[in-house]
Design a protein around this motif. Structure first.
Motif, short mmCIF file in Angstrom:
data_model
loop_
_atom_site.label_atom_id
_atom_site.label_comp_id
_atom_site.label_asym_id
_atom_site.label_seq_id
_atom_site.Cartn_x
_atom_site.Cartn_y
_atom_site.Cartn_z
N GLN A 32 3.58 10.35 4.20
CA GLN A 32 4.20 11.46 3.49
C GLN A 32 4.81 12.47 4.45
O GLN A 32 5.05 13.61 4.08
CB GLN A 32 3.15 12.12 2.59
CG GLN A 32 2.63 11.14 1.56
CD GLN A 32 1.30 11.58 1.00
OE1 GLN A 32 0.34 11.79 1.72
NE2 GLN A 32 1.26 11.72 -0.31
N LYS A 74 3.87 7.62 -0.25
CA LYS A 74 2.67 7.65 -1.08
C LYS A 74 1.44 7.61 -0.18
O LYS A 74 1.47 7.04 0.91
CB LYS A 74 2.60 6.43 -2.02
CG LYS A 74 3.75 6.30 -2.98
CD LYS A 74 3.56 7.19 -4.16
CE LYS A 74 4.70 6.99 -5.14
NZ LYS A 74 4.66 7.92 -6.20
N THR A 77 -4.89 4.79 -1.00
CA THR A 77 -6.24 5.17 -1.42
C THR A 77 -7.30 4.11 -1.13
O THR A 77 -8.48 4.43 -1.06
CB THR A 77 -6.26 5.49 -2.93
OG1 THR A 77 -5.77 4.36 -3.64
CG2 THR A 77 -5.41 6.72 -3.22
N ASP A 90 -1.95 2.48 -3.68
CA ASP A 90 -1.54 3.87 -3.49
C ASP A 90 -2.07 4.75 -4.62
O ASP A 90 -2.73 4.27 -5.54
CB ASP A 90 -0.02 3.98 -3.32
CG ASP A 90 0.77 3.64 -4.57
OD1 ASP A 90 0.22 3.69 -5.70
OD2 ASP A 90 1.98 3.34 -4.44
N THR A 91 -1.76 6.03 -4.55
CA THR A 91 -2.27 7.00 -5.53
C THR A 91 -1.78 6.72 -6.94
O THR A 91 -2.42 7.17 -7.90
CB THR A 91 -1.86 8.43 -5.13
OG1 THR A 91 -0.46 8.46 -4.86
CG2 THR A 91 -2.63 8.91 -3.93
N ASP A 92 -0.67 6.01 -7.09
CA ASP A 92 -0.17 5.68 -8.43
C ASP A 92 -0.77 4.38 -8.98
O ASP A 92 -0.39 3.94 -10.06
CB ASP A 92 1.36 5.57 -8.42
CG ASP A 92 2.03 6.90 -8.19
OD1 ASP A 92 1.40 7.95 -8.44
OD2 ASP A 92 3.20 6.91 -7.76
N GLY A 93 -1.64 3.75 -8.20
CA GLY A 93 -2.25 2.50 -8.64
C GLY A 93 -1.44 1.27 -8.30
O GLY A 93 -1.82 0.16 -8.68
N ASN A 94 -0.31 1.44 -7.60
CA ASN A 94 0.47 0.28 -7.17
C ASN A 94 -0.26 -0.43 -6.05
O ASN A 94 -0.88 0.21 -5.19
CB ASN A 94 1.85 0.74 -6.65
CG ASN A 94 2.64 1.45 -7.71
OD1 ASN A 94 2.77 0.98 -8.83
ND2 ASN A 94 3.17 2.61 -7.36
N SER A 95 -0.18 -1.76 -6.04
CA SER A 95 -0.82 -2.51 -4.96
C SER A 95 0.23 -3.31 -4.19
O SER A 95 1.28 -3.67 -4.72
CB SER A 95 -1.92 -3.43 -5.50
OG SER A 95 -1.37 -4.39 -6.37
#
Length: 180
Positions: A32, A74, A77, A90-95
């Motif tokens: 970021q 992003k 996590t 990532d924080t949006d749940g994308n893998s």
């Protein structure tokens, strides 16, 4: 599936992304742009008389993208090993999945610690190429050298990891010399 995922967009992560993407590897770099480089006035980077850390970051990010690396702004996590390499979220749940994972997250490296990579007096344990005890997992930069850190050292660490990955893929030692 990508070839390499890089977590951290300071000098170590960006340098690794540069070397890998120049060789047309599919690279995603996560960060970021929150590196402490933004507080620096760089006077000790060989070949660059003076540059602010923010300008260094801007130029470096543009350079790696020009070679095809994808910069994803992003936070990562979680990270885990898979049958074919590594998976991060990532924080949006994308893998995302890749064969190799480079962690270049600065002084704090909870992802490396979650993998059970050891920590010593100087930081996270990795060899001179950034290799850890987990095949395909590299840790580079500040988190491996807590007491002696400079942008040029971190960039070199990222380059070493990238050349090690490229050499591993090629089955022989590779160098990155561009000629006129």
């Amino acid at each position: 599936m990508d070839d390499v995922l890089i977590v951290g967009d300071g000098p170590a992560g960006l340098s690794a992304a540069l070397f890998l993407s120049k060789r047309e590897m599919k690279v995603k770099i996560f960060g970021q742009d929150g590196t402490l480089m933004h507080k620096a006035n760089v006077l000790n980077y060989l070949g660059i008389p003076e540059v602010t850390g923010s300008e260094f970051q801007r130029i470096s990010r543009e350079q790696v993208c020009s070679f095809g690396a994808e910069l994803i702004e992003k936070e990562v996590t979680s990270a885990e090993s898979t049958e074919n390499g590594f998976k991060i979220a990532d924080t949006d749940g994308n893998s995302y999945e890749a064969t190799y994972l480079i962690l270049a997250t600065g002084p704090s490296n909870p992802l490396a610690e979650a993998f059970g990579v050891g920590k010593g007096d100087e930081g996270i344990l990795s060899d001179r190429y950034g290799r850890t005890k987990i095949d395909g997992l590299y840790v580079v930069g500040w988190s491996t050298r807590m007491k002696k850190i400079q942008a040029i050292i971190s960039a070199g660490d990222g380059a070493c990891a990238a050349l090690d990955i490229l050499s591993h893929r090629a089955g022989e030692d590779l160098h990155d010399f561009d000629v006129i």
